[in-house]
Write a protein that holds these residues in place. Structure first.
Motif, mmCIF file in Angstrom:
data_model
loop_
_atom_site.group_PDB
_atom_site.id
_atom_site.type_symbol
_atom_site.label_atom_id
_atom_site.label_comp_id
_atom_site.label_asym_id
_atom_site.label_seq_id
_atom_site.Cartn_x
_atom_site.Cartn_y
_atom_site.Cartn_z
ATOM 1 N N MET A 383 0.817 -1.216 0.000
ATOM 2 C CA MET A 383 0.000 0.000 0.000
ATOM 3 C C MET A 383 0.853 1.271 0.000
ATOM 4 N N ALA A 384 2.132 1.128 0.351
ATOM 5 C CA ALA A 384 3.019 2.299 0.297
ATOM 6 C C ALA A 384 3.090 2.854 -1.126
ATOM 7 N N ASN A 385 2.734 2.029 -2.093
ATOM 8 C CA ASN A 385 2.737 2.492 -3.483
ATOM 9 C C ASN A 385 1.550 3.377 -3.829
ATOM 10 N N PHE A 386 0.613 3.445 -2.930
ATOM 11 C CA PHE A 386 -0.615 4.187 -3.227
ATOM 12 C C PHE A 386 -0.807 5.269 -2.171
ATOM 13 N N PRO A 387 -0.373 6.481 -2.493
ATOM 14 C CA PRO A 387 -0.370 7.538 -1.478
ATOM 15 C C PRO A 387 -1.736 7.771 -0.836
ATOM 16 N N LYS A 388 -2.784 7.438 -1.528
ATOM 17 C CA LYS A 388 -4.101 7.717 -0.933
ATOM 18 C C LYS A 388 -4.527 6.665 0.085
ATOM 19 N N VAL A 389 -3.785 5.572 0.134
ATOM 20 C CA VAL A 389 -4.218 4.501 1.036
ATOM 21 C C VAL A 389 -3.470 4.582 2.358
ATOM 22 N N GLN A 390 -4.189 4.580 3.446
ATOM 23 C CA GLN A 390 -3.530 4.499 4.755
ATOM 24 C C GLN A 390 -4.101 3.332 5.545
ATOM 25 N N ILE A 391 -3.246 2.787 6.420
ATOM 26 C CA ILE A 391 -3.669 1.616 7.191
ATOM 27 C C ILE A 391 -3.656 1.981 8.667
ATOM 28 N N ILE A 392 -4.744 1.680 9.334
ATOM 29 C CA ILE A 392 -4.796 1.873 10.789
ATOM 30 C C ILE A 392 -4.854 0.486 11.410
ATOM 31 N N ARG A 393 -3.985 0.228 12.344
ATOM 32 C CA ARG A 393 -3.975 -1.100 12.987
ATOM 33 C C ARG A 393 -4.584 -0.996 14.383
ATOM 34 N N LEU A 394 -5.558 -1.800 14.656
ATOM 35 C CA LEU A 394 -6.136 -1.802 16.000
ATOM 36 C C LEU A 394 -5.325 -2.755 16.883
ATOM 37 N N LYS A 395 -5.164 -2.351 18.140
ATOM 38 C CA LYS A 395 -4.287 -3.143 19.029
ATOM 39 C C LYS A 395 -5.006 -4.330 19.630
ATOM 40 N N GLU A 396 -6.310 -4.298 19.595
ATOM 41 C CA GLU A 396 -7.058 -5.498 19.957
ATOM 42 C C GLU A 396 -8.313 -5.580 19.122
ATOM 43 N N ARG A 397 -8.902 -6.730 19.095
ATOM 44 C CA ARG A 397 -10.077 -6.943 18.254
ATOM 45 C C ARG A 397 -11.227 -6.071 18.757
#
Ligand code: LR7
Ligand code: MN
Length: 771
Positions: A383-397
């Motif tokens: 996804m680093a190839n797509f500037p418009k995409v960001q990833i948010i990681r949740l620390k728990e479900r």
């Protein structure tokens, strides 16, 4: 002219020739610029296709010489220098990943596929009793585009034809459209801020002028208006410079049918153009093993290009509909937990490829604590190839509901667009959704959700005129609008369809409005019920939900959830629904509980959590009652507040039950006597005002007790399929069958063992509201 020419010699003639040639060149050039948007796009696409193909062939040659390519496909020269940039060019410069990069990731992913994951998943699923449940979502009636019947009327109104083998999905507009569809303006609801209605009215009037004139006007605007509309230096800037679609305040344009990967496409690729794919027999075992990872044909998904074409299934009229130039931007939010790599990526690519870049603020991927390795670093890198995409990681479900709220909190667009992580957006899907919100900020538009087959991954057209409804106890379902309804409301195939409830996963909503509505109830866990909550909230607090036939998105419908539930699946969903019923359904919550959910009333067993904030919110927003919702939004729902009521007549004694001084007696039946009137409720209690008919099993006597809907000892079975004799009134919750009976000796009420055909055990209410 000829004289002049004769006077000139040698270099003079050459100069004149060059001068005339360049004038001709300029004229031709201007003519090229003025060709319609579609024509230009078409040519450019072909040029790009050609260039890319050349590049691919060159690279293949290089690769055979073990010389890996380092460059991207060359850009075509013409658009850069001589012709204006199109939205597609802007897109390509900004996001396009080379085919090779895409395929490298696919290979990498297949290599890394950890079989242990599958085994573990299988185990988890087995351990989770909730996964034995029936399909998690209502499946949809779909038409198979590839083997369907030519005469299928459902295909008639849609543009798509069968076997669209490698057809160019993008349909450039060459001629003025024959049918300009005007999306109907909405009337401003009272106390509602409606943006742009006035402008829209004006536009509508303009549109009623001759079509050619209208088109000319748009082209005039294209050339005359200054391109810099504001100082925004974002991704949209390039788009605004585009001369093919000039965006103007208050202006309109024909909906963009972008599909930037339209060419080149490998016609032989698996699943190309949304066609069904098959697993080779020698791979069947592997395919079966891979199934559990996503609860669909993961094997095929991995083989299908991440940016495959799909048939444009919109009704024909949609490609010509007009939308406003200044639509709000959107953040697209995908929440996922352990989504299959290829489907997640295909979902993202379908948004990038088929959304106008200036309207797509960003794509937010919210990883709900996935455990799969490939969803970590590999996904980050990809996804680093797509500037418009960001990833948010949740620390728990957190579950999809709270995950969506995390995504919403990070969103910068004007509108939030939620999508499931196994979808494919079709051509022109976004603008019609945003148009509805532009016209009314309280409108919550949903695309038509089409079917991507879980078996063969084919893209299927669904029946038109379907809306989202619920049946008791709050079970989502699709419902075809009747012909009468369509006729009565004068509906065309492209008109928005009002939906009592949304399916849940795919919709756009004005961000501020979402927060005004209090977003989702954060007390809802994991999966389920949030679609009911947001639907009731929207309708009851002044908004509306509609399906937009011109916006279409395919979704893989699965029979089981592929992920685990931290707690039991069934209990989780039931608890979520009970929270919704408690907050939003007023007295109608009885119908929810009464349709098989009575156990949820047992507070020792079921902790619904704190509802104070939700109730406060409803009061603060001054939302309407659930009765209003049923009367105005979903009048077709059968929702009687009682199962039965009136006099209770005993067939043997031929008299009616009556209450005198807190005790029972029998009297000649008289409807005018309030003390002979009883309600048989959804809680299965027999009620007179606040008192309930209560069995005392030990003494086989009957008393009156204050009603309490949660008390199961007050429940009576009657007209129930569980009973051999439906007219009996049988005490629930006892091991022996105990019936209410008139003692033939002393003519008193008592409990006795149920006996067949005993008329003194048979009772009848005056009115029944159940089957
Ligand atoms: O704990 C979870 N965390 C997540 O992030 C559980 C799920 N998810 C993600 C998941 O990866 C997926 O992307 O949430 C999304 C929805 O989950 P699905 O695909 O398992 O749901 P579904 O398609 O079976 O169910 C429908 O009903 C759900 C009720 O909570 C949601 O509203 C889904 O979004 C919704 N899907 C649709 O509306 C698509 C059309 C299906 C129909 C009808
Ligand atoms: Mn889904």
């Amino acid at each position: 002219m000829l004289k002049c020419f004769r006077k000139l010699r040698g270099s003079g003639r050459v100069l004149l020739f060059v001068f005339v040639a360049s004038i001709i060149w300029v004229i031709v050039d201007i003519a090229v610029i003025r060709v319609s948007l579609g024509d230009v796009n078409n040519k450019l696409t072909k040029q790009r296709a050609f260039q890319k193909m050349k590049w691919a062939i060159e690279n293949r040659q290089n690769m055979t010489k073990s010389n890996p390519p380092k460059t991207n496909p060359p850009k075509t020269n013409t658009p850069e220098t001589n012709t204006p940039k199109t939205i597609e060019d802007a897109y390509e410069e900004e996001y396009m990943m080379t085919d090779r990069e895409v395929s490298r990731f696919r290979v990498h992913r297949i290599k890394n596929k950890d079989n242990k994951d599958n085994v573990q998943d299988k185990k988890n699923l087995q351990e989770n009793p909730g996964d034995d449940q029936p399909p998690p979502v209502a499946s949809k009636v779909a038409v198979d585009l590839f083997i369907g019947d030519d005469d299928d009327p459902r295909l008639k109104n849609n543009l798509v034809k069968k076997h669209p083998k490698d057809v160019a999905i993008m349909k450039p507009v060459k001629n003025p459209p024959e049918d300009v569809e005007i999306i109907k303006p909405v009337k401003a609801p009272e106390n509602t801020h409606v943006k742009g209605v006035a402008e829209h009215q004006a536009v509508k009037e303009e549109l009623s002028m001759k079509e050619e004139k209208h088109i000319e006007k748009i082209q005039l605007q294209d050339t005359n208006q200054n391109t810099s509309m504001n100082e925004d230096k974002g991704a949209g800037e390039k788009v605004k410079k585009s001369e093919t679609v000039q965006l103007n305040k208050g202006g309109v344009h024909q909906v963009l049918s972008l599909d930037v990967t339209a060419a080149p496409r490998d016609p032989n690729a698996v699943g190309q153009s949304g066609q069904p794919a098959t697993v080779p027999s020698e791979e069947a075992a592997l395919a079966e093993q891979m199934w559990d990872e996503g609860q669909f044909n993961v094997y095929l998904s991995e083989k299908i290009p991440l940016d495959r074409g799909i048939p444009d299934t919109r009704p024909e009229i949609c490609a010509h509909s007009m939308v406003h130039d200044e639509l709000p931007s959107t953040s697209v939010i995908f929440c996922f937990v352990d989504e299959v790599w290829s489907t997640l990526l295909r979902s993202v690519h379908s948004v990038l490829n088929r959304s106008p870049p200036h309207l797509l603020k960003e794509i937010i991927l919210v990883d709900d604590f996935s455990q799969k390795d490939y969803l970590k670093d590999d996904l980050d890198k990809y996804m680093a190839n797509f500037p418009k995409v960001q990833i948010i990681r949740l620390k728990e479900r957190q579950g999809l509901i709270r995950a969506r709220m995390v995504g919403a909190a990070a969103a910068k667009g004007d509108v939030l667009t939620f999508l499931d992580s196994h979808i494919e957006c079709n051509v022109g899907w976004l603008e019609p959704l945003l148009e509805r919100i532009y016209l009314d900020r309280m409108a919550v538009p949903c695309p038509v959700i089409e079917v991507i087959s879980d078996q063969d991954m084919s893209y299927k057209l669904v029946d038109n005129f379907q809306r989202g409804i619920f049946n008791w106890p709050l079970v989502f379902a699709w419902n075809a609008l009747s012909n009468d309804y369509v006729k009565k409301n004068n509906m065309t195939i492209a008109d928005p369809i009002r939906c009592p409830v949304m399916a849940g996963g795919l919709f756009s909503i004005d961000k501020k409005y979402f927060y005004e509505l209090g977003a989702y109830d954060p007390g809802l866990e994991v999966w389920g019920g949030e679609n009911m909550e947001i639907s009731f909230k929207i309708w009851m607090c002044g908004g509306k939900i509609e399906i937009i036939p011109c916006s279409r998105v395919g979704h893989i419908f699965r029979k089981h959830n592929p992920y685990t539930f931290p707690n039991d699946r069934r209990k989780t969903v039931e608890r979520n629904l009970a929270r919704v019923a408690e907050v939003w359904m007023d007295e109608y919550k009885d119908l929810f509980y009464g349709h098989g959910q009575l156990h949820l009333l047992d507070q020792k067993m079921m902790d619904l959590g704190n509802l104070t904030e939700q109730i406060k919110l409803r009061n603060r927003l001054e939302c309407k009652s659930f009765k209003w919702y049923l009367d105005n939004v979903y009048p077709e729902l059968d929702a009687p507040l009682l199962k039965a009521e009136g006099l209770i007549f005993n067939r043997g004694f031929r008299k009616c039950l009556s209450v005198q001084n807190q005790s029972f007696s029998f009297e000649p039946c008289d409807l005018a006597q309030p003390n002979q009137h009883f309600n048989y409720t959804w809680m299965m209690q027999i009620r007179q005002q606040d008192m309930c008919v209560a069995p005392l099993i030990a003494q086989t006597t009957i008393h009156l007790k204050p009603c309490d809907p949660t008390l199961s000892v007050l429940r009576w079975l009657h007209k129930s399929s569980k009973l051999k004799q439906p007219d009996q009134l049988t005490v629930e919750n006892t091991s022996k069958l105990v019936c209410l009976e008139v003692n033939q000796q002393n003519k008193r009420l008592r409990l006795a063992r149920c006996t067949k055909d005993n008329l003194f055990q048979q009772w009848e209410f005056t009115n029944y509201y159940i089957e």
